[in-house]
Design an enzyme around this catalytic site. Structure first.
Site, mmCIF file in Angstrom:
data_model
loop_
_atom_site.group_PDB
_atom_site.id
_atom_site.type_symbol
_atom_site.label_atom_id
_atom_site.label_comp_id
_atom_site.label_asym_id
_atom_site.label_seq_id
_atom_site.Cartn_x
_atom_site.Cartn_y
_atom_site.Cartn_z
ATOM 1 N N GLY A 124 -26.583 2.112 3.077
ATOM 2 C CA GLY A 124 -25.790 2.822 2.085
ATOM 3 C C GLY A 124 -26.174 2.368 0.695
ATOM 4 O O GLY A 124 -26.235 1.167 0.432
ATOM 5 N N VAL A 125 -26.454 3.325 -0.188
ATOM 6 C CA VAL A 125 -26.867 2.978 -1.548
ATOM 7 C C VAL A 125 -25.978 3.709 -2.546
ATOM 8 O O VAL A 125 -26.459 4.392 -3.464
ATOM 9 C CB VAL A 125 -28.358 3.307 -1.794
ATOM 10 C CG1 VAL A 125 -28.893 2.478 -2.963
ATOM 11 C CG2 VAL A 125 -29.215 3.041 -0.568
ATOM 12 N N LYS B 136 0.849 -1.188 0.000
ATOM 13 C CA LYS B 136 0.000 0.000 0.000
ATOM 14 C C LYS B 136 0.882 1.235 0.000
ATOM 15 O O LYS B 136 2.003 1.207 0.524
ATOM 16 C CB LYS B 136 -0.894 0.020 1.248
ATOM 17 C CG LYS B 136 -2.169 0.825 1.084
ATOM 18 C CD LYS B 136 -3.206 0.045 0.297
ATOM 19 C CE LYS B 136 -4.560 0.740 0.327
ATOM 20 N NZ LYS B 136 -5.625 -0.081 -0.269
ATOM 21 N N VAL C 163 -21.610 0.807 -5.564
ATOM 22 C CA VAL C 163 -21.540 -0.643 -5.386
ATOM 23 C C VAL C 163 -22.872 -1.183 -4.882
ATOM 24 O O VAL C 163 -23.426 -2.150 -5.411
ATOM 25 C CB VAL C 163 -20.395 -1.029 -4.426
ATOM 26 C CG1 VAL C 163 -20.456 -2.517 -4.096
ATOM 27 C CG2 VAL C 163 -19.037 -0.681 -5.038
ATOM 28 N N ALA C 164 -23.405 -0.538 -3.844
ATOM 29 C CA ALA C 164 -24.629 -1.038 -3.219
ATOM 30 C C ALA C 164 -25.828 -0.958 -4.150
ATOM 31 O O ALA C 164 -26.707 -1.828 -4.122
ATOM 32 C CB ALA C 164 -24.907 -0.267 -1.938
#
Length: 367
Positions: free
Chosen positions: A180-181, A80, A184-185
């Site tokens: 959470g939308v 990372k 991805v969701a």
């Protein structure tokens, strides 16, 4: 922070400090483990409170990528980068070009990608100086937006979790509470809706919630109410640490499976879920679709091949549950053990290969 003591305790391989006065670059590359292959992990740009905090974050995130890549079945290690600076004010072309040259100097030991505070455009600048970067613009042969692929992997893993929790991997008729939308969701909700699941959604973004209501017939609730709704599956897909002392007593779900990172506030909360018989799906196994997708770029991106690899998240999640039962471990610990066992198998294999090569060479020299 005693850096070498920390690196020795957690078996890190390399820590690289990169500085370029003209551009203002201050970057730290942490390489945790390359037993399975070169270290892959994104570049994060953040306004850290101190240099010690930046070093700690780089080290912590690099180790996380070792486990994520190993659990995903990738032939890649973990690394990372953190860049110290304000991603809204401190970026410039020279910075990322200079950083690209530092990556090139590692000669393939580390491969970077987009992360918090960096963009596809930043990766394109790094790509001007090195090929050891993924998540670049599709014009350069990359995979493009990873969100749909990540969502598909979460969907596949959720089916495996449903099989563990309910005896069948069918999500038809199951009620899934999605916290959470985001990108991805929302795609995850589409997969769930198409299979016939019932959706309960929440988000601080009211427009995102309304879109899910309109397109999928979802029921909207306030953010604070998502934990206590009657549901079969709780899918945390926003902030981390939503599984904690306050929320666990409210949960009515039998299964937890979502896209968010670092869902457990503390490992003790994974222990509590295990004792309560709630099937917790470790996040870094479940949300590995994105890293699987960008890893495919290293071979010349092929979407069909990448999606087939993402489908194996189902098997990886199932294996975590098998290890959890085998060793009577909470699933978060079983996921770590799965990754560690794979790394150790490769380490032993390489060691045996080197020993055999030494014996052959010795016989030739003595013959």
């Amino acid at each position: 922070m005693e850096i070498f003591s920390y690196m020795q305790e957690y078996d890190y391989e390399q820590l690289v400090f990169c500085q370029d006065e003209q551009s203002g670059l201050k970057a730290i590359i942490a390489i945790h483990d390359t037993t399975l292959g070169p270290a892959l992990g994104g570049t994060r740009m953040w306004t850290y409170a101190s240099e010690d905090h930046a070093v700690e974050d780089a080290l912590r995130l690099a180790k996380g990528m070792t486990y994520k890549n190993a659990a995903a079945g990738l032939n890649l290690g973990g690394g990372k980068t953190v860049i110290i600076g304000d991603p809204k004010q401190d970026k410039n072309e020279e910075m990322f070009r200079a950083f690209g040259r530092y990556i090139q100097g590692l000669n393939g030991r580390y491969i970077t990608a987009e992360d918090v505070g960096t963009t596809v455009q930043d990766m394109d600048l790094i790509h001007e100086e090195t090929d050891y970067v993924t998540g670049i613009s599709p014009a350069f042969g990359s995979s493009g937006n990873p969100s749909p692929v990540t969502a598909y992997g979460v969907y596949r893993g959720m089916k495996a979790a449903a099989k563990e929790g309910f005896g069948s991997d069918s999500l038809e008729g199951k009620t899934v509470a999605v916290q959470g939308v985001g990108n991805v969701a929302f795609t995850l909700c589409r997969h769930l809706h198409e299979e016939g699941a019932n959706l309960i959604v929440t988000d601080i973004n009211k427009e995102a919630v309304q879109r899910a209501v309109d397109e999928f017939g979802a029921r909207a609730v306030d953010p604070d109410d998502i934990y206590s709704v009657d549901c079969d599956i709780y899918a945390p897909c926003a902030l981390g640490a939503t599984i904690n002392d306050e929320t666990i007593p409210q949960l009515k779900a039998k299964v937890i499976a979502g896209a968010a990172n670092n869902q457990l506030k503390d490992t003790k909360h994974g222990d509590i879920l295990h004792k309560k018989g709630i099937v917790y799906t470790p996040d870094y196994v479940l949300n590995a679709g994105g890293v699987i997708n960008v890893a495919d770029e290293l071979h010349g991106y092929n979407k069909d091949r990448a999606m087939k690899r993402v489908e194996t998240i189902y098997d990886n999640v199932s294996r975590v549950f098998d290890i959890s039962r085998r060793d009577d471990l909470p699933t978060y610990a079983a996921a770590d053990r799965m990754a560690e066992e794979r790394i150790e198998r490769m380490r032993r294999s390489r060691s045996q290969f080197l020993q055999n090569g030494h014996h052959i060479l010795s016989r030739k020299q003595n013959g």
